[in-house]
Write a protein that holds these residues in place. Structure first.
Motif, PDB file in Angstrom:
ATOM      1  N   GLN A   1      -8.430 -18.137  27.618  1.00  0.00           N
ATOM      2  CA  GLN A   1      -8.573 -17.759  26.451  1.00  0.00           C
ATOM      3  C   GLN A   1      -7.958 -19.042  25.990  1.00  0.00           C
ATOM      4  O   GLN A   1      -7.619 -18.964  24.828  1.00  0.00           O
ATOM      5  CB  GLN A   1      -8.451 -16.458  26.695  1.00  0.00           C
ATOM      6  CG  GLN A   1      -8.887 -16.206  24.825  1.00  0.00           C
ATOM      7  CD  GLN A   1      -9.011 -15.398  25.038  1.00  0.00           C
ATOM      8  OE1 GLN A   1      -8.718 -13.684  26.045  1.00  0.00           O
ATOM      9  NE2 GLN A   1      -8.904 -13.831  23.450  1.00  0.00           N
ATOM     10  N   LYS A   2      -6.020 -18.835  27.023  1.00  0.00           N
ATOM     11  CA  LYS A   2      -5.347 -19.299  25.832  1.00  0.00           C
ATOM     12  C   LYS A   2      -6.308 -20.564  26.058  1.00  0.00           C
ATOM     13  O   LYS A   2      -5.481 -21.946  24.819  1.00  0.00           O
ATOM     14  CB  LYS A   2      -3.959 -19.340  26.613  1.00  0.00           C
ATOM     15  CG  LYS A   2      -2.830 -20.330  26.426  1.00  0.00           C
ATOM     16  CD  LYS A   2      -0.979 -20.031  27.376  1.00  0.00           C
ATOM     17  CE  LYS A   2      -0.312 -20.736  27.124  1.00  0.00           C
ATOM     18  NZ  LYS A   2       0.495 -20.612  27.773  1.00  0.00           N
ATOM     19  N   TRP A   3      -6.419 -21.528  26.656  1.00  0.00           N
ATOM     20  CA  TRP A   3      -6.806 -22.994  26.666  1.00  0.00           C
ATOM     21  C   TRP A   3      -7.752 -23.141  26.124  1.00  0.00           C
ATOM     22  O   TRP A   3      -7.622 -24.320  25.321  1.00  0.00           O
ATOM     23  CB  TRP A   3      -6.940 -23.864  28.456  1.00  0.00           C
ATOM     24  CG  TRP A   3      -5.372 -24.105  29.406  1.00  0.00           C
ATOM     25  CD1 TRP A   3      -5.310 -22.929  30.016  1.00  0.00           C
ATOM     26  CD2 TRP A   3      -4.666 -25.071  28.416  1.00  0.00           C
ATOM     27  NE1 TRP A   3      -3.921 -23.922  30.491  1.00  0.00           N
ATOM     28  CE2 TRP A   3      -3.729 -24.634  29.971  1.00  0.00           C
ATOM     29  CE3 TRP A   3      -4.496 -25.951  28.076  1.00  0.00           C
ATOM     30  CZ2 TRP A   3      -2.762 -25.614  30.015  1.00  0.00           C
ATOM     31  CZ3 TRP A   3      -3.560 -26.698  27.781  1.00  0.00           C
ATOM     32  CH2 TRP A   3      -2.105 -26.929  29.420  1.00  0.00           C
ATOM     33  N   ARG A   4      -8.181 -22.333  25.927  1.00  0.00           N
ATOM     34  CA  ARG A   4      -9.661 -22.579  25.283  1.00  0.00           C
ATOM     35  C   ARG A   4      -9.063 -22.588  23.240  1.00  0.00           C
ATOM     36  O   ARG A   4      -9.727 -23.490  22.110  1.00  0.00           O
ATOM     37  CB  ARG A   4     -10.658 -21.700  24.966  1.00  0.00           C
ATOM     38  CG  ARG A   4     -11.744 -21.750  26.818  1.00  0.00           C
ATOM     39  CD  ARG A   4     -12.599 -20.826  25.945  1.00  0.00           C
ATOM     40  NE  ARG A   4     -13.269 -20.450  27.320  1.00  0.00           N
ATOM     41  CZ  ARG A   4     -13.305 -19.428  28.363  1.00  0.00           C
ATOM     42  NH1 ARG A   4     -12.510 -18.562  27.764  1.00  0.00           N
ATOM     43  NH2 ARG A   4     -13.874 -19.472  29.485  1.00  0.00           N
ATOM     44  N   PHE A   5      -8.150 -22.082  22.670  1.00  0.00           N
ATOM     45  CA  PHE A   5      -7.332 -22.240  21.847  1.00  0.00           C
ATOM     46  C   PHE A   5      -6.599 -22.801  21.613  1.00  0.00           C
ATOM     47  O   PHE A   5      -6.337 -23.639  20.867  1.00  0.00           O
ATOM     48  CB  PHE A   5      -6.901 -20.744  21.767  1.00  0.00           C
ATOM     49  CG  PHE A   5      -5.528 -20.487  20.280  1.00  0.00           C
ATOM     50  CD1 PHE A   5      -6.409 -19.913  18.894  1.00  0.00           C
ATOM     51  CD2 PHE A   5      -4.054 -21.076  20.781  1.00  0.00           C
ATOM     52  CE1 PHE A   5      -6.074 -20.273  17.286  1.00  0.00           C
ATOM     53  CE2 PHE A   5      -4.057 -21.099  19.627  1.00  0.00           C
ATOM     54  CZ  PHE A   5      -4.278 -20.558  18.179  1.00  0.00           C
TER      55      PHE A   5
END
Length: 328
Positions: free
Chosen positions: A16-20
């Motif tokens: 989720q962090k990397w998708r952001f």
């Protein structure tokens, strides 16, 4: 007690962090971000550095899989660093032929793209208890080395003592010799200068003599690094080097300060000294040259050689020639 072995919460948080972060990073790079003008501001705001971020980002770009955004297991990649299949059998086979780890490494490089290092080869040999060469290995290597006529010639220059002449020559006299590594066929010539040009002419004469008399055709010639044999620069302008280039003979060099590398011709000097020079006196240089010529005929045609199992060099060369003709 709850089993958290299969809990994927941390993985979901990473993804989720990397998708952001990835779309925001690409916006900064394209100059479309309203929050960050420079990439450095983006790194500092999110508490990361360029090396770490770009490692995961580039890994993701290459594969397109989100799994590459997750941290990988650290430590040696032992599955990828194992020796190629079947290579241990090749290492053992080469070792039984008497090769050391560096020779095995060089041979494997000719047939394989992925080759273990010499220290890895040594570990394989130690695993099979072959790290020490046996007498059978040494004998096998000697047999292989003496496999082809003219495969390697040894050439060297030797200074003659003045007290062996009743009428010494006005300048220092030398003797140059060329010996075949396989058959021990040898020839020598007397000369009064160790400069490159006379050394080249005498070597050419010895090559032609061994070729016409015994059919030897040299592929490589080994010499020391003296100025009469070797050129530091521009070998095509050096007489000796240019002669070998013209004849299509590869020139090899001994290790500096290591005469054992050219051991066969060094041993020939000892034989010549024992049989001809020591305790003898010659009228002049011509007298010695005549005696040397007669001894070379005896050495090649009639003198038994210990390294050839009691055969003469000429007889041993004849057996090799017969074997080659039979194989063809």
């Amino acid at each position: 007690m709850r089993d958290n072995s299969y809990d994927r919460t941390i993985e979901r948080n990473y993804l989720q962090k990397w998708r952001f972060l990835i779309p925001e990073y690409e916006a900064v790079k394209a100059g479309r971000s309203a929050l960050f003008k420079r990439v450095g501001d983006f790194y500092r705001h999110h508490g990361t550095c360029s090396q770490t971020f770009r490692k995961y980002y580039n890994r993701y770009l290459q594969s397109g899989e989100e799994a590459d955004l997750l941290p990988r297991r650290r430590g040696p990649k032992w599955r990828e660093r194992r020796e190629p299949e079947g290579i241990e059998a090749e290492i053992v086979a080469h070792r039984k032929r008497g090769m050391n780890r560096y020779e095995i490494h060089a041979v494997l490089r000719e047939t394989r793209q992925t080759v273990p290092s010499p220290i890895t080869i040594y570990r394989v040999l130690r695993r099979y208890r072959l790290n020490r060469r046996t007498l059978a290995m040494r004998e096998e290597k000697r047999r292989i080395i003496k496999d082809k006529l003219g495969e390697l010639g040894h050439v060297d220059l030797h200074q003659l003592p003045r007290d062996m002449f009743l009428a010494p020559p006005p300048v220092t006299a030398y003797i140059i010799s060329l010996i075949d590594s396989c058959s021990r066929l040898a020839w020598a010539e007397v000369l009064i200068s160790k400069k490159a040009l006379p050394v080249m002419f005498k070597t050419l004469k010895m090559i032609n003599t061994l070729n016409v008399t015994y059919g030897l055709i040299f592929q490589e010639i080994l010499s020391d690094n003296g100025a009469e044999f070797a050129a530091r620069t521009k070998p095509d302008e050096h007489p000796f080097e240019a002669m070998l280039l013209e004849l299509g003979i590869k020139h090899r060099y001994t290790r500096p300060y290591r005469p054992q590398t050219n051991g066969k011709v060094e041993r020939f000097w000892r034989t010549l000294d024992d049989d001809v020079i020591e305790g003898a006196t010659f009228d002049n240089l011509d007298h010695f040259a005549n005696e040397l010529f007669e001894y070379l005929l005896y050495y090649n045609n009639h003198r038994p050689h210990q390294a050839l199992a009691g055969q003469t060099p000429k007889a041993f060369a004849a057996t090799k020639t017969t074997a080659i003709q039979s194989a063809n």
